[in-house]
Scaffold this active site. Structure first.
Site, PDB file in Angstrom:
ATOM      1  N   LYS A  91      -7.519  -9.990 -90.332  1.00 50.56           N
ATOM      2  CA  LYS A  91      -6.780  -8.988 -89.570  1.00 50.56           C
ATOM      3  C   LYS A  91      -7.640  -7.835 -89.068  1.00 50.56           C
ATOM      4  O   LYS A  91      -7.119  -6.905 -88.421  1.00 50.56           O
ATOM      5  CB  LYS A  91      -5.588  -8.488 -90.394  1.00 50.56           C
ATOM      6  CG  LYS A  91      -4.547  -9.574 -90.595  1.00 50.56           C
ATOM      7  CD  LYS A  91      -3.361  -9.095 -91.398  1.00 50.56           C
ATOM      8  CE  LYS A  91      -2.317 -10.193 -91.551  1.00 50.56           C
ATOM      9  NZ  LYS A  91      -2.802 -11.413 -92.217  1.00 50.56           N
ATOM     10  N   LYS A 128      -2.740  -4.552 -98.251  1.00 49.77           N
ATOM     11  CA  LYS A 128      -2.907  -6.004 -98.357  1.00 49.77           C
ATOM     12  C   LYS A 128      -4.338  -6.368 -98.022  1.00 49.77           C
ATOM     13  O   LYS A 128      -5.077  -5.563 -97.434  1.00 49.77           O
ATOM     14  CB  LYS A 128      -1.946  -6.737 -97.415  1.00 49.77           C
ATOM     15  CG  LYS A 128      -2.040  -6.330 -95.951  1.00 49.77           C
ATOM     16  CD  LYS A 128      -0.914  -6.962 -95.149  1.00 49.77           C
ATOM     17  CE  LYS A 128      -0.823  -6.397 -93.747  1.00 49.77           C
ATOM     18  NZ  LYS A 128       0.335  -6.950 -93.003  1.00 49.77           N
ATOM     19  N   GLN A 164      -1.921   0.438 -94.171  1.00 45.36           N
ATOM     20  CA  GLN A 164      -1.185   0.888 -93.000  1.00 45.36           C
ATOM     21  C   GLN A 164      -0.016   1.763 -93.434  1.00 45.36           C
ATOM     22  O   GLN A 164       0.550   1.564 -94.514  1.00 45.36           O
ATOM     23  CB  GLN A 164      -0.640  -0.305 -92.208  1.00 45.36           C
ATOM     24  CG  GLN A 164      -1.720  -1.224 -91.652  1.00 45.36           C
ATOM     25  CD  GLN A 164      -1.127  -2.460 -90.989  1.00 45.36           C
ATOM     26  OE1 GLN A 164      -0.220  -3.086 -91.516  1.00 45.36           O
ATOM     27  NE2 GLN A 164      -1.649  -2.804 -89.823  1.00 45.36           N
ATOM     28  N   PRO A 165       0.389   2.715 -92.606  1.00 47.37           N
ATOM     29  CA  PRO A 165       1.604   3.457 -92.913  1.00 47.37           C
ATOM     30  C   PRO A 165       2.816   2.532 -92.802  1.00 47.37           C
ATOM     31  O   PRO A 165       2.866   1.683 -91.900  1.00 47.37           O
ATOM     32  CB  PRO A 165       1.640   4.546 -91.842  1.00 47.37           C
ATOM     33  CG  PRO A 165       0.851   3.983 -90.708  1.00 47.37           C
ATOM     34  CD  PRO A 165      -0.220   3.135 -91.326  1.00 47.37           C
ATOM     35  N   VAL A 167       6.258   1.609 -91.590  1.00 48.67           N
ATOM     36  CA  VAL A 167       7.063   2.044 -90.448  1.00 48.67           C
ATOM     37  C   VAL A 167       8.525   2.003 -90.864  1.00 48.67           C
ATOM     38  O   VAL A 167       9.084   0.923 -91.105  1.00 48.67           O
ATOM     39  CB  VAL A 167       6.796   1.164 -89.216  1.00 48.67           C
ATOM     40  CG1 VAL A 167       7.639   1.643 -88.029  1.00 48.67           C
ATOM     41  CG2 VAL A 167       5.309   1.207 -88.848  1.00 48.67           C
ATOM     42  N   ARG A 212      16.936 -13.978 -87.515  1.00 51.96           N
ATOM     43  CA  ARG A 212      18.008 -14.098 -86.536  1.00 51.96           C
ATOM     44  C   ARG A 212      17.422 -14.076 -85.138  1.00 51.96           C
ATOM     45  O   ARG A 212      16.478 -13.335 -84.865  1.00 51.96           O
ATOM     46  CB  ARG A 212      19.015 -12.948 -86.692  1.00 51.96           C
ATOM     47  CG  ARG A 212      19.641 -12.872 -88.083  1.00 51.96           C
ATOM     48  CD  ARG A 212      20.611 -11.729 -88.202  1.00 51.96           C
ATOM     49  NE  ARG A 212      21.096 -11.606 -89.573  1.00 51.96           N
ATOM     50  CZ  ARG A 212      21.994 -10.712 -89.969  1.00 51.96           C
ATOM     51  NH1 ARG A 212      22.495  -9.857 -89.097  1.00 51.96           N
ATOM     52  NH2 ARG A 212      22.382 -10.672 -91.239  1.00 51.96           N
ATOM     53  N   ARG A 244       2.271 -15.841 -81.791  1.00 58.86           N
ATOM     54  CA  ARG A 244       3.409 -15.058 -82.261  1.00 58.86           C
ATOM     55  C   ARG A 244       2.987 -13.603 -82.343  1.00 58.86           C
ATOM     56  O   ARG A 244       2.034 -13.273 -83.049  1.00 58.86           O
ATOM     57  CB  ARG A 244       3.895 -15.543 -83.623  1.00 58.86           C
ATOM     58  CG  ARG A 244       5.322 -15.054 -83.946  1.00 58.86           C
ATOM     59  CD  ARG A 244       5.760 -15.498 -85.313  1.00 58.86           C
ATOM     60  NE  ARG A 244       5.326 -14.569 -86.345  1.00 58.86           N
ATOM     61  CZ  ARG A 244       5.223 -14.876 -87.635  1.00 58.86           C
ATOM     62  NH1 ARG A 244       5.474 -16.116 -88.045  1.00 58.86           N
ATOM     63  NH2 ARG A 244       4.843 -13.969 -88.503  1.00 58.86           N
ATOM     64  N   GLU A 258       1.059  -7.558 -86.065  1.00 62.38           N
ATOM     65  CA  GLU A 258       0.134  -8.683 -86.207  1.00 62.38           C
ATOM     66  C   GLU A 258       0.203  -9.549 -84.957  1.00 62.38           C
ATOM     67  O   GLU A 258       1.234  -9.600 -84.277  1.00 62.38           O
ATOM     68  CB  GLU A 258       0.478  -9.538 -87.436  1.00 62.38           C
ATOM     69  CG  GLU A 258       0.277  -8.835 -88.760  1.00 62.38           C
ATOM     70  CD  GLU A 258       0.492  -9.757 -89.953  1.00 62.38           C
ATOM     71  OE1 GLU A 258       0.664 -10.976 -89.737  1.00 62.38           O
ATOM     72  OE2 GLU A 258       0.484  -9.272 -91.081  1.00 62.38           O
ATOM     73  N   GLU A 260      -0.316 -13.440 -84.480  1.00 63.35           N
ATOM     74  CA  GLU A 260      -0.477 -14.665 -85.266  1.00 63.35           C
ATOM     75  C   GLU A 260      -0.860 -15.820 -84.340  1.00 63.35           C
ATOM     76  O   GLU A 260      -0.046 -16.307 -83.557  1.00 63.35           O
ATOM     77  CB  GLU A 260       0.830 -14.990 -85.990  1.00 63.35           C
ATOM     78  CG  GLU A 260       1.293 -13.894 -86.942  1.00 63.35           C
ATOM     79  CD  GLU A 260       0.626 -13.990 -88.296  1.00 63.35           C
ATOM     80  OE1 GLU A 260      -0.315 -14.793 -88.446  1.00 63.35           O
ATOM     81  OE2 GLU A 260       1.057 -13.278 -89.204  1.00 63.35           O
TER      82      GLU A 260
END
Length: 287
Positions: A91, A128, A164-165, A167, A212, A244, A258, A260
């Site tokens: 990442k 992460k 990361q903060p 959200v 969904r 993605r 991200e 992907e």
């Protein structure tokens, strides 16, 4: 008749964990393709016998990324191609995209002190490893000391830690995944929040998954276009069969969470006609 292989992992195939495989196979079958679902590290598979090999749910690669990338480099006619897999499974590519003007969630790498942490309006941070998937080894922390402790544990283990903060909008609105096949937008899916504050990392979160179908807003679609264009520059125009784009909403507009490009769930059952569009893209890539 075109021969197509969809590459997966043994445990995924055995347990039926990939909801995309059945609709993808059915759509390709309907178009006259000869489709096989094969395990990527099965030495008996003759990958060169296929007209195209599509990397799908090879979800056990995290602990063997070097072996997986070596396999990818030896497979002819592979999509997404090996250079894309290498780039997009670490990442740190977020820095590449940010340098090219894509608005991304702010990220600190291997922070050592509180001053190294990104500003978090919500007062929480997500930590992460830079090579990760499925929220593995991921935590959401309200105490900056805990965020740093988690980051230090990752770096002490020889991994790159990213912070990361959190959200806050994700708790109510979730994330939006925008699926693209051969560069064209296909469908959008809303993913509910998985992380809970201060619960640690050793947590089974798959049971929380709530997906969904969604309608993508124009700002989200524009961000996806910008991210894919920037990735194309970074990857020198490498072919992308699928992508993605995961987006979250911040006060100033959508941010890229991200991109992907390696082995993402494509959420085919959640988009009307999505499997057909995927199959058409696969066969167009064969030529």
């Amino acid at each position: 008749m075109r021969r197509i292989a969809l590459a997966t992992a043994e445990h995924v195939r055995a347990a039926g964990l990939d909801d995309d495989l059945a609709p993808a196979v059915a759509a390709l079958d309907a178009r006259g393709a000869d489709v096989a679902v094969e395990v990527w590290d099965d030495a008996s598979v003759q990958w060169g016998a296929f007209d195209l090999v599509v990397v799908r749910s090879t979800w056990d690669y995290l602990d063997r990324r070097a072996d997986w990338l070596d396999w990818a480099s030896r497979v002819p006619r592979l999509l997404n191609p090996p250079e894309v897999l290498r780039w997009s499974t670490d990442k740190r590519y977020l820095d590449d995209l940010a340098r090219r003007g894509v608005p991304v969630v702010p990220t600190a790498w291997d922070p050592a002190t509180v001053d190294d942490l990104p500003v978090s309006p919500a007062g929480q941070w997500v930590v992460k490893p830079s090579v990760s998937a499925g929220s593995r080894d991921t935590g959401r922390w309200s105490d900056p000391a805990e965020a740093l402790r988690h980051a230090r544990a990752l770096t002490d283990g020889g991994r790159t830690a990213m912070v990361q903060p959190y959200v806050a909008s994700v708790d109510e609105a979730g994330e939006t995944a925008l699926l693209h096949f051969a560069g064209a937008f296909s469908h959008a899916v809303r993913k509910a929040a998985l992380l809970r504050p201060d619960e640690g990392t050793d947590v089974e979160r798959f049971s929380r998954e709530d997906l969904r179908g969604a309608t993508a807003g124009e700002a989200e679609l524009d961000l996806a276009r910008r991210a894919l264009a920037a990735a194309g520059e970074a990857l020198e125009g490498a072919d992308l069969l699928y992508a993605r784009v995961d987006v979250v909403q911040a006060d100033g507009g959508p941010l890229l969470l991200e991109l992907e490009l390696a082995e993402p769930s494509l959420f085919l059952p959640h988009g009307e006609g999505a499997a057909d569009r995927f199959a058409d893209a696969v066969l167009a890539a064969v030529g």
